[in-house]
Design a protein around this motif. Sequence first.
Motif, PDB file in Angstrom:
ATOM      1  N   SER A  81      -3.575   3.867   3.052  1.00  0.00           N
ATOM      2  CA  SER A  81      -4.090   3.066   4.165  1.00  0.00           C
ATOM      3  C   SER A  81      -3.373   1.738   4.304  1.00  0.00           C
ATOM      4  CB  SER A  81      -5.583   2.799   3.995  1.00  0.00           C
ATOM      5  OG  SER A  81      -6.302   3.977   4.058  1.00  0.00           O
ATOM      6  N   SER A  82      -3.008   1.148   3.187  1.00  0.00           N
ATOM      7  CA  SER A  82      -2.398  -0.177   3.245  1.00  0.00           C
ATOM      8  C   SER A  82      -1.065  -0.174   3.984  1.00  0.00           C
ATOM      9  CB  SER A  82      -2.216  -0.740   1.841  1.00  0.00           C
ATOM     10  OG  SER A  82      -1.263   0.014   1.126  1.00  0.00           O
ATOM     11  N   CYS A  84      -0.278   1.935   6.542  1.00  0.00           N
ATOM     12  CA  CYS A  84      -0.329   2.481   7.904  1.00  0.00           C
ATOM     13  C   CYS A  84      -1.616   2.105   8.640  1.00  0.00           C
ATOM     14  CB  CYS A  84      -0.127   3.988   7.873  1.00  0.00           C
ATOM     15  SG  CYS A  84      -1.198   4.876   6.740  1.00  0.00           S
ATOM     16  N   GLU A  85      -2.032   0.847   8.488  1.00  0.00           N
ATOM     17  CA  GLU A  85      -3.263   0.403   9.134  1.00  0.00           C
ATOM     18  C   GLU A  85      -3.211   0.536  10.647  1.00  0.00           C
ATOM     19  OE1 GLU A  85      -4.930  -3.354   7.825  1.00  0.00           O
ATOM     20  OE2 GLU A  85      -3.778  -3.145   5.969  1.00  0.00           O
ATOM     21  N   TRP A  86      -2.099   0.132  11.246  1.00  0.00           N
ATOM     22  CA  TRP A  86      -1.999   0.170  12.706  1.00  0.00           C
ATOM     23  C   TRP A  86      -2.018   1.594  13.227  1.00  0.00           C
ATOM     24  CZ3 TRP A  86      -3.188  -3.945  15.255  1.00  0.00           C
ATOM     25  CH2 TRP A  86      -2.994  -5.188  14.674  1.00  0.00           C
ATOM     26  N   GLU A  87      -1.314   2.469  12.551  1.00  0.00           N
ATOM     27  CA  GLU A  87      -1.290   3.865  12.971  1.00  0.00           C
ATOM     28  C   GLU A  87      -2.680   4.492  12.861  1.00  0.00           C
ATOM     29  OE1 GLU A  87       0.903   2.508  10.860  1.00  0.00           O
ATOM     30  OE2 GLU A  87       2.876   2.831  11.740  1.00  0.00           O
ATOM     31  N   ARG A  89      -5.575   2.906  13.052  1.00  0.00           N
ATOM     32  CA  ARG A  89      -6.414   2.359  14.129  1.00  0.00           C
ATOM     33  C   ARG A  89      -6.134   3.062  15.450  1.00  0.00           C
ATOM     34  NH1 ARG A  89      -6.339  -4.115  12.927  1.00  0.00           N
ATOM     35  NH2 ARG A  89      -7.370  -3.955  10.917  1.00  0.00           N
ATOM     36  N   GLU A  90      -4.857   3.277  15.735  1.00  0.00           N
ATOM     37  CA  GLU A  90      -4.513   3.960  16.970  1.00  0.00           C
ATOM     38  C   GLU A  90      -4.988   5.412  16.937  1.00  0.00           C
ATOM     39  OE1 GLU A  90      -0.684   4.505  19.961  1.00  0.00           O
ATOM     40  OE2 GLU A  90      -0.395   3.577  17.994  1.00  0.00           O
ATOM     41  N   PRO A 153       3.065   6.543   7.583  1.00  0.00           N
ATOM     42  CA  PRO A 153       3.130   5.908   8.900  1.00  0.00           C
ATOM     43  C   PRO A 153       3.875   6.766   9.930  1.00  0.00           C
ATOM     44  CG  PRO A 153       3.557   4.280   7.215  1.00  0.00           C
ATOM     45  CD  PRO A 153       3.499   5.625   6.529  1.00  0.00           C
ATOM     46  N   TYR A 156       1.528   9.840  10.809  1.00  0.00           N
ATOM     47  CA  TYR A 156       0.479   9.457  11.745  1.00  0.00           C
ATOM     48  C   TYR A 156       1.053   9.133  13.123  1.00  0.00           C
ATOM     49  CZ  TYR A 156      -3.130   9.303   8.132  1.00  0.00           C
ATOM     50  OH  TYR A 156      -4.025   9.634   7.154  1.00  0.00           O
ATOM     51  N   ALA A 157       2.196   8.483  13.168  1.00  0.00           N
ATOM     52  CA  ALA A 157       2.841   8.191  14.450  1.00  0.00           C
ATOM     53  C   ALA A 157       3.214   9.488  15.167  1.00  0.00           C
ATOM     54  CB  ALA A 157       4.074   7.315  14.245  1.00  0.00           C
TER      55      ALA A 157
END
Length: 189
Positions: A81-82, A84-87, A89-90, A153, A156-157
């Motif tokens: 999680s640390s 890829c937080e933004w991914e 959230r999206e 990341p 998830y992207a």
Amino acid sequence: LSASNVFLRDSLLAAQFELNHKSALFSETFAQIADERVRKELRLDTPGASASPTHWDTVSLVDHHELEVQVSAERFGQVLSSGCEWELRELDGFVGALRSAAGLAGQDTGRNPLRPETIGYAVTRAIEAVSDRPDVRRILESEFARSFSAAMPKVYAGVIADLRAAGLQPAGMTVRIQAEPAGPARAHM
């Protein structure tokens, strides 16, 4: 080979040896456990399904080993999680949109079936299938956590890009009104 001492190098080599010889078992176990966990998450989210038992008769104890696996999975998930937080959230926005489309908008939107803890649980169980030695398991967990945190990341992207290409729009910010908890009445002054 760049290990700081001979014991660490031996443990790393033993872990690499076991993983190389049982990589098919690792892959099979990981895929099976990940599928089961995602299905379980989706079943919990269906209308009428209860995430927690309603009767004391249905409560079961979790054995010590399962608790250790859960803790390892949580720790693994935090490492993932640390990075890829933004991914995440999206992706949560897209999961919320999928829930709305499936009529599950009132359900808990934090139940992303692809969240890092789910992946951590599958990796932990797959590592158990590969080795029964605690030192080898620890090394494999730390190495997989390091490798996965660098790769997730992009994964998830990619999932987000696939969902966007399928025409799904992420859910916007919403306000959730939560009912008062059932309990003693509060005195208002």
